[in-house]
Each structure stands twice: as structure tokens, then as C-alpha cells.
Design an enzyme around this catalytic site. Sequence first.
Site, PDB file in Angstrom:
ATOM      1  N   SER A 152       1.027  -1.178  -0.203  1.00  0.00           N
ATOM      2  CA  SER A 152      -0.166   0.158   0.132  1.00  0.00           C
ATOM      3  C   SER A 152       0.647   1.298  -0.306  1.00  0.00           C
ATOM      4  CB  SER A 152      -0.694   0.253   1.400  1.00  0.00           C
ATOM      5  OG  SER A 152      -1.168   1.197   1.626  1.00  0.00           O
ATOM      6  N   HIS A 183      -1.041  -1.401  -4.674  1.00  0.00           N
ATOM      7  CA  HIS A 183      -2.287  -1.384  -3.922  1.00  0.00           C
ATOM      8  C   HIS A 183      -2.658   0.325  -3.293  1.00  0.00           C
ATOM      9  CE1 HIS A 183      -5.347  -2.367  -1.189  1.00  0.00           C
ATOM     10  NE2 HIS A 183      -5.251  -1.172  -0.526  1.00  0.00           N
ATOM     11  N   ASP A 217      -4.693   3.322  -1.956  1.00  0.00           N
ATOM     12  CA  ASP A 217      -5.822   3.734  -1.039  1.00  0.00           C
ATOM     13  C   ASP A 217      -6.169   5.302  -1.185  1.00  0.00           C
ATOM     14  OD1 ASP A 217      -5.541   1.374   1.046  1.00  0.00           O
ATOM     15  OD2 ASP A 217      -3.923   2.006   1.327  1.00  0.00           O
ATOM     16  N   MET A 234      -8.760   7.478  -0.105  1.00  0.00           N
ATOM     17  CA  MET A 234     -10.302   7.610   1.171  1.00  0.00           C
ATOM     18  C   MET A 234     -10.594   9.649   0.531  1.00  0.00           C
ATOM     19  SD  MET A 234      -7.522   6.533   3.810  1.00  0.00           S
ATOM     20  CE  MET A 234      -6.849   5.573   4.054  1.00  0.00           C
ATOM     21  N   HIS A 269      -8.245   1.116  -3.833  1.00  0.00           N
ATOM     22  CA  HIS A 269      -9.492   0.137  -2.997  1.00  0.00           C
ATOM     23  C   HIS A 269     -10.518   1.351  -2.568  1.00  0.00           C
ATOM     24  CE1 HIS A 269      -9.527  -0.703   1.892  1.00  0.00           C
ATOM     25  NE2 HIS A 269     -10.873  -0.713   1.288  1.00  0.00           N
ATOM     26  N   MET A 307     -12.403   4.138  -0.985  1.00  0.00           N
ATOM     27  CA  MET A 307     -13.223   4.380   0.834  1.00  0.00           C
ATOM     28  C   MET A 307     -13.558   5.578   0.570  1.00  0.00           C
ATOM     29  SD  MET A 307     -10.248   2.941   3.251  1.00  0.00           S
ATOM     30  CE  MET A 307      -8.814   2.836   1.687  1.00  0.00           C
ATOM     31  N   MET A 318     -11.374  -6.025   5.484  1.00  0.00           N
ATOM     32  CA  MET A 318     -10.140  -5.711   6.106  1.00  0.00           C
ATOM     33  C   MET A 318     -10.253  -5.748   7.858  1.00  0.00           C
ATOM     34  SD  MET A 318      -9.855  -2.947   4.255  1.00  0.00           S
ATOM     35  CE  MET A 318      -9.263  -1.896   5.475  1.00  0.00           C
ATOM     36  N   ASP A 354      -6.930  -6.828   4.343  1.00  0.00           N
ATOM     37  CA  ASP A 354      -5.735  -5.060   3.797  1.00  0.00           C
ATOM     38  C   ASP A 354      -5.924  -4.824   5.428  1.00  0.00           C
ATOM     39  OD1 ASP A 354      -5.437  -2.225   3.321  1.00  0.00           O
ATOM     40  OD2 ASP A 354      -6.905  -2.075   2.471  1.00  0.00           O
TER      41      ASP A 354
HETATM   42  C1  DX5 Z   1      -5.933   1.049   5.713  1.00  0.00           C
HETATM   43  C2  DX5 Z   1      -5.748   1.102   4.278  1.00  0.00           C
HETATM   44  C3  DX5 Z   1      -4.900  -0.047   4.263  1.00  0.00           C
HETATM   45  C4  DX5 Z   1      -3.548   0.402   4.718  1.00  0.00           C
HETATM   46  C5  DX5 Z   1      -2.755  -0.683   5.641  1.00  0.00           C
HETATM   47  O1  DX5 Z   1      -7.016   2.274   5.743  1.00  0.00           O
HETATM   48  O2  DX5 Z   1      -6.838   0.650   2.867  1.00  0.00           O
HETATM   49  O3  DX5 Z   1      -4.509  -0.199   2.691  1.00  0.00           O
HETATM   50  O4  DX5 Z   1      -2.334   0.726   4.152  1.00  0.00           O
HETATM   51  O5  DX5 Z   1      -1.875  -0.631   6.604  1.00  0.00           O
HETATM   52  P1  DX5 Z   1      -0.816  -1.015   6.852  1.00  0.00           P
HETATM   53  O6  DX5 Z   1      -0.088  -2.859   6.155  1.00  0.00           O
HETATM   54  O7  DX5 Z   1      -0.187  -0.173   7.367  1.00  0.00           O
HETATM   55  O8  DX5 Z   1      -1.785  -2.443   7.618  1.00  0.00           O
HETATM   56 ZN    ZN Z   2      -6.433  -0.556   1.059  1.00  0.00          ZN
END
Ligand code: DX5
Ligand code: ZN
Length: 228
Positions: A12, A37, A39, A41, A70, A72, A141, A176
Site C-alpha cells: 500500500s 495497492h 488507498d 479516502m 481501494h 474508501m 479489512m 488489508d
Molecule cells: C487502511 C488501508 C490499508 C492500509 C494498510 O485504511 O486500506 O491499505 O494502508 O496499512 P498497514 O499495512 O500499515 O496496516
Molecule cells: Zn487498502
Amino acid sequence: MTFDRKIRIAPSILSADFADFGREIRAVEEQGADWVHVDVMDGHFVPNLTFGPPAVKAFRKHVTTFMDVHLMIAPVDPYIEAYAEAGADLITAHVEAGPHIHRTLQAIRATGRKAGVALNPGTPAEAVAHVLDLADLVCVMTVNPGFGGQKFIDMTGKVRRLREMIGDRPVHIEIDGGVDPGTAPMLVQAGADVLVAGSAVFRGGSVSNSAPYGENMRAIRAAAEAAL
Ligand code: DX5
Ligand code: ZN
């Protein structure tokens, strides 16, 4: 991409140097990442803000493997086309992000991209029971989404249940949150095959010293494969 369940490591880039994404992406790929990956948000579905479609489009230029996006965000449907055009290979939406996950997955597939569906820790496996034929991936998750580096929440029971529900459908199970060499074995034993990891990949390294990224990914992969 032909379907198989071999272990895939998906760093990520939430844990990368935010001033140097191009080099960070190239570094993790050179060091053995299977997927990248990303993320996304929105400060609404989760309490943090990251990347809009122009940023993801800029990342795309550096990704030679597979870009796993991903989302969110809520609402999600109005933005699917934009993230597809930005170059996502797979777009994952959360089942909790709106009332119409079936329509959302149809919309993702309509763009020609692969479709993923994510489940927050508090959401049961059964929430995806009727959309498994529309999904290429279920993301479990193992933290509440929003931040990297959080404490792992054990969801092995949910993973096992999903693996049974999926049967012989070509659907990946992705984990994740909080994945590291300690947590990976129980997850792959339960049926997971795609392991997202942020802090456990990027720790100890940097763009100018990327060997630790490779060591970190090999440690996760070795722990996972040994458990199979
Ligand atoms: C959390 C994200 C993850 C996150 C994982 O909201 O979707 O992808 O970056 O990070 P680690 O591996 O540090 O838990
Ligand atoms: Zn993620």
C-alpha cells in the site's frame, strides 16, 4: 491475467514517501511486489483524505504490474468511471458505502475493470453472498479503514467463511490492514491469497535504500507460503 490463488503481495503506497510516488512504486516493483495497492479516502466514509483521479492517473505511469485501487469513499458510483479512466486494473468498493453494492459492482465491470468488494471488520461475510458472481475479489479489512499502521483485528473466521462461500469461483480473497510475517500465516491458511501491506513493507527502507522493501516482502511471502 489468468486466475490463480498463488500468494500475491500488494504494497500500500499509503506508507510510501508522498513526495516521491513514482520512485516508490518503481522501487517496490523492482523489489518483488505483485500488485500496487492505492488507498483512496474521502474524509467522509473514512476520516482521512488521499488521492483523487488525477493522482491515480499519475501513479499509473509508473505501475507495470497491476494497480489495485481501494475506494474508501461514499458515494462511490459517481467516481467509478473516473478511477477506471485513471488506469485502475481493479476497483474495490465497500459494501458499507451505499445501499446498492450490486449496482456498484455492475458499474465497475461495465468499465472493463475488475471489481472488488470490501468488508469492514464489523460487517459479516454474508453481506457479499449475493454478489460473488459479480466480483473478482473480496477484500477483508483487518483494521477499520482510514489509516496505515493500525493494530491487526483477527478476521480469520470471516476469511474461512468467505472461502467456503466462494467455492470454485475465480474470486480472490484480499486482506488489508496489519498484515506482517506474524499475521500472514493464519490468513492464508484460512483462504486469503492477496496480502496488502503498508507499514510492514515500507518500514526500514526509502527510495534511496529500497533493499529493505524486498526483505520485508520476502519475509511476508515466506511466512505465508510456509503456512500453506
Ligand atoms: C487502511 C488501508 C490499508 C492500509 C494498510 O485504511 O486500506 O491499505 O494502508 O496499512 P498497514 O499495512 O500499515 O496496516
Ligand atoms: Zn487498502
